[in-house]
Design a protein around this motif. Structure first.
Motif, PDB file in Angstrom:
ATOM      1  N   GLN A 130      -5.156  -9.492  -5.623  1.00  0.00           N
ATOM      2  CA  GLN A 130      -4.248  -8.474  -6.125  1.00  0.00           C
ATOM      3  C   GLN A 130      -4.819  -7.086  -5.867  1.00  0.00           C
ATOM      4  N   ASN A 131      -3.975  -6.203  -5.359  1.00  0.00           N
ATOM      5  CA  ASN A 131      -4.368  -4.834  -5.050  1.00  0.00           C
ATOM      6  C   ASN A 131      -4.703  -4.101  -6.351  1.00  0.00           C
ATOM      7  N   ALA A 132      -5.860  -3.465  -6.390  1.00  0.00           N
ATOM      8  CA  ALA A 132      -6.296  -2.726  -7.579  1.00  0.00           C
ATOM      9  C   ALA A 132      -5.367  -1.557  -7.897  1.00  0.00           C
ATOM     10  N   GLY A 133      -4.583  -1.143  -6.927  1.00  0.00           N
ATOM     11  CA  GLY A 133      -3.643  -0.046  -7.154  1.00  0.00           C
ATOM     12  C   GLY A 133      -2.638  -0.343  -8.246  1.00  0.00           C
ATOM     13  N   TRP A 134      -2.203  -1.618  -8.352  1.00  0.00           N
ATOM     14  CA  TRP A 134      -1.255  -1.974  -9.410  1.00  0.00           C
ATOM     15  C   TRP A 134      -1.875  -1.745 -10.778  1.00  0.00           C
TER      16      TRP A 134
ATOM     17  N   ALA B 197       0.837  -1.206   0.000  1.00  0.00           N
ATOM     18  CA  ALA B 197       0.000   0.000   0.000  1.00  0.00           C
ATOM     19  C   ALA B 197       0.873   1.259   0.000  1.00  0.00           C
ATOM     20  N   LEU B 198       1.955   1.237   0.777  1.00  0.00           N
ATOM     21  CA  LEU B 198       2.880   2.362   0.800  1.00  0.00           C
ATOM     22  C   LEU B 198       3.531   2.549  -0.568  1.00  0.00           C
ATOM     23  N   GLY B 199       3.984   1.466  -1.180  1.00  0.00           N
ATOM     24  CA  GLY B 199       4.622   1.538  -2.496  1.00  0.00           C
ATOM     25  C   GLY B 199       3.674   2.079  -3.558  1.00  0.00           C
ATOM     26  N   ILE B 200       2.439   1.615  -3.539  1.00  0.00           N
ATOM     27  CA  ILE B 200       1.447   2.098  -4.503  1.00  0.00           C
ATOM     28  C   ILE B 200       1.185   3.583  -4.290  1.00  0.00           C
ATOM     29  N   ALA B 201       1.050   3.990  -3.035  1.00  0.00           N
ATOM     30  CA  ALA B 201       0.817   5.411  -2.741  1.00  0.00           C
ATOM     31  C   ALA B 201       1.992   6.264  -3.217  1.00  0.00           C
TER      32      ALA B 201
END
Length: 183
Positions: free
Chosen positions: A107-111, A54-58
């Motif tokens: 899988q995180n939708a952020g990717w 989450a930190l990396g995506i942000a």
């Protein structure tokens, strides 16, 4: 004493980008907290990795905003993006190796959001005649991720000067992606 979750995550990211196999004990020590305190915040390594994700995506989303991808040439936007994302490259290199983040339905939708925005940049460059059309925007996006991870590892190991990161990544990618006049 209250534990600063952001500090714990940043400490974990710094350690895991240098030593991806670090134990939870080592992560706790790097953050200056006990293992029990670390476990109160993150039930285990998977929970910690998900929080780092989450930190990396942000951080990537912030870099995309700062890079102003819609301004100027697509090539210049790629250079700005690499420069803006450089500070998170080590964390991204670590996340890049965590296969469980990219498998299955969790899988995180952020990717997907990141991929779509970066692919749109490459698509724009293709539409304007800057980039080769025989290389798909998806491939160029994956190539960018791979080069950033490789560059971060090379810098961390002292094989490449940190000051060269942006130039090396952007110019290698653009050197292969740029459309050439046919003779």
């Amino acid at each position: 004493m209250a534990v600063d979750r952001e500090h714990v995550l940043r400490s974990a990211a710094a350690l895991l980008t240098r030593k991806s196999t670090a134990t939870m004990d080592e992560v706790a020590k790097a953050a200056g907290i006990s293992r029990a305190t670390l476990h109160r915040h993150f039930a285990g390594r998977d929970a910690l990795v998900r929080a780092l994700e989450a930190l990396g995506i942000a951080e990537c989303e912030a870099a995309l905003e700062a890079a102003r991808l819609d301004e100027g040439s697509a090539s210049d936007a790629v250079r700005r993006l690499v420069r803006e994302i450089e500070s998170a490259a080590g964390l991204l290199a670590f996340l890049y190796t965590e296969n469980q983040l990219f498998e299955g339905e969790e899988q995180n939708a952020g990717w997907a959001r990141l991929d779509a925005r970066i692919a749109a940049l490459f698509r724009r460059g293709q539409a304007r005649g800057e980039f080769r059309i025989d290389l798909t925007p998806v491939w160029l996006t994956e190539a960018l991720y791979g080069l950033m991870a490789s560059g971060a590892w090379a810098v961390q190991e002292g094989r490449v000067a940190a000051n060269d990161f942006t130039h090396m990544i952007a110019e290698l990618l653009l050197g292969g992606a740029t459309r050439r006049e046919e003779s």
